[in-house]
Design an enzyme around this catalytic site. Structure first.
Site, PDB file in Angstrom:
ATOM      1  CD  GLU A  53     -10.579   1.431  -3.052  1.00  0.00           C
ATOM      2  OE1 GLU A  53      -9.689   0.803  -2.462  1.00  0.00           O
ATOM      3  OE2 GLU A  53     -10.903   1.206  -4.243  1.00  0.00           O
TER       4      GLU A  53
ATOM      5  CD  GLN B  23      -4.780  -1.482   1.968  1.00  0.00           C
ATOM      6  OE1 GLN B  23      -4.271  -1.589   0.855  1.00  0.00           O
ATOM      7  NE2 GLN B  23      -5.255  -2.516   2.639  1.00  0.00           N
ATOM      8  CG  PHE B  24      -2.453   3.891   1.002  1.00  0.00           C
ATOM      9  CD1 PHE B  24      -1.381   4.439   1.681  1.00  0.00           C
ATOM     10  CD2 PHE B  24      -2.508   2.510   0.841  1.00  0.00           C
ATOM     11  CE1 PHE B  24      -0.383   3.632   2.202  1.00  0.00           C
ATOM     12  CE2 PHE B  24      -1.515   1.708   1.354  1.00  0.00           C
ATOM     13  CZ  PHE B  24      -0.443   2.260   2.042  1.00  0.00           C
ATOM     14  CB  ALA B  25      -5.864   9.742   1.308  1.00  0.00           C
ATOM     15  CG  ASP B  26      -2.592   8.203  -2.591  1.00  0.00           C
ATOM     16  OD1 ASP B  26      -2.561   8.092  -1.346  1.00  0.00           O
ATOM     17  OD2 ASP B  26      -1.730   8.815  -3.231  1.00  0.00           O
ATOM     18  CE1 TYR B  27      -3.995   3.024  -3.833  1.00  0.00           C
ATOM     19  CE2 TYR B  27      -4.567   1.556  -2.019  1.00  0.00           C
ATOM     20  CZ  TYR B  27      -3.670   1.984  -2.971  1.00  0.00           C
ATOM     21  OH  TYR B  27      -2.455   1.372  -3.066  1.00  0.00           O
TER      22      TYR B  27
ATOM     23  N   PRO C 131     -12.327   6.600  -6.423  1.00  0.00           N
ATOM     24  CG  PRO C 131     -11.482   4.494  -6.984  1.00  0.00           C
ATOM     25  CD  PRO C 131     -11.146   5.737  -6.222  1.00  0.00           C
TER      26      PRO C 131
ATOM     27  CG  HIS D 250       0.776   3.821  -2.068  1.00  0.00           C
ATOM     28  ND1 HIS D 250       1.203   3.507  -3.344  1.00  0.00           N
ATOM     29  CD2 HIS D 250       0.061   2.754  -1.644  1.00  0.00           C
ATOM     30  CE1 HIS D 250       0.768   2.290  -3.665  1.00  0.00           C
ATOM     31  NE2 HIS D 250       0.071   1.822  -2.650  1.00  0.00           N
TER      32      HIS D 250
END
Length: 334
Positions: A57, A79-83, A86, A126
């Site tokens: 990311e 891909q998901f806001a959780d990612y 970084p 996620h």
């Protein structure tokens, strides 16, 4: 269109109009994205304009900032806001500050798209709602649509903007509006007025809220999925509530909020993110500062809990009709 189709249409329109618009991210090219939001774009525009990236990311956003500084308009997908964490340093230290640090010589016209919030029982890896982190950062605009029509118009406006935009897509309503009850089927977008989406280019201005329901008893501020949950709840309970869909958190349409609260005299705020330091706290402070002498009851907040997002208990964490109904009774009895 449903929201996925509207988002795809926005990118398609912009890629056709402007050869500098490029789409990038994990699995967004050949596969078309984990939620299919970029489906067909690589086949139509080629591998140099819709392409896959490594799973990094910080690299995705860092490269997008560089591309933007040199004239392109990247639309990277996380891909998901959780990612997104970084890439936080790139967004905060580079994208948000590039215009100021370069005295206007460079800008970061990037639109970072990402699905956010609950909807797939993805739990704490996620399903997070990190919007409050980014609304704190000067230089980043934060956008959250609640209908397909708004999603397309806001995304086009974001791509055309010359500064970085975080475009958070509520995945619970990707394929249809959300009723609010786990034991009732979700409605389809077919009968929703926000699903009538033009094929071509149009913009929904950033920084303008929408009044989705007029009322006199109280004002409810919401965004994303919560707009639908709130709307269904007040209809079921027969509450004469005015519902303001913020649409963009930064820039915020404080004038629309102020006008509504001064009219109704009461304010409730509903969001899915955790309560402490959530965006609802900022909204509450702004309403208190601007509407204090018009308030007839304390401001109410209905939010997620101050815990990691649980997998199996998603429906308990998610603000729903029961908790919203309890807050309505409390604010209306004062």
């Amino acid at each position: 269109m449903n929201m996925i189709q509207a988002i795809n249409s926005a990118m398609d329109v912009m890629m056709a109009l402007d050869s500098n618009v490029v789409v990038m991210g994990e699995d967004v090219g050949y596969f078309g994205g984990v939620f299919r939001a970029t489906a067909g774009l690589q086949a139509k525009y080629g591998k140099t304009r819709a392409f896959d990236t490594p799973i990094t990311e910080i690299g995705i956003v860092g490269v997008a900032i560089g591309m933007g500084a040199y004239g392109l308009r990247p639309v990277p997908e996380i891909q998901f806001a959780d990612y997104i964490y970084p890439a936080l340093d790139q967004l905060v230290s580079e994208a948000a500050r590039l215009r100021y640090r370069s005295n206007g010589d460079f800008t970061a016209p990037i639109t970072v798209r990402s699905p956010y919030g609950g909807g797939i029982f993805g739990g704490q890896t996620h399903s997070q709602s990190p919007e409050g982190i980014f609304t704190h950062v000067s230089g980043i605009k934060t956008v959250i649509p609640s209908t397909p029509y708004d999603a397309k118009g806001l995304l086009i406006a974001a791509i055309e903007d010359n500064d970085p935009v975080l475009f958070l897509e509520p995945k619970r309503i990707y394929n249809g509006p959300f009723h609010g009850h786990y034991d009732r089927p979700a409605k389809t977008w077919a009968d929703h007025p926000g699903a009538d989406v033009p094929e071509g280019h149009y913009r929904v201005e950033l920084g303008k809220a929408a009044t989705v329901r007029t009322g006199e008893a109280l004002t409810i501020l919401a965004y994303g999925t919560m707009v639908h949950v709130v709307a269904n709840t007040v209809e079921e309970l027969g509450v004469d509530a005015e519902i303001i869909d913020l649409r963009t958190l930064v820039p915020l349409d404080i004038e629309a909020i102020e006008a509504s609260v001064k009219k109704t005299g009461r304010c409730m705020i509903v969001h899915e993110a955790t309560r402490t330091s959530g965006f609802g706290a900022e909204l509450s402070a702004l309403v208190q500062e601007r509407c204090f002498y018009h308030l007839e009851a304390p401001i109410e907040r209905v939010t997620g809990f101050d815990t990691p997002y649980p997998h199996s208990l998603e429906w308990a964490y998610f603000p729903g009709p029961v908790r919203i109904g309890e807050a309505l009774k409390k604010i209306l009895k004062d």
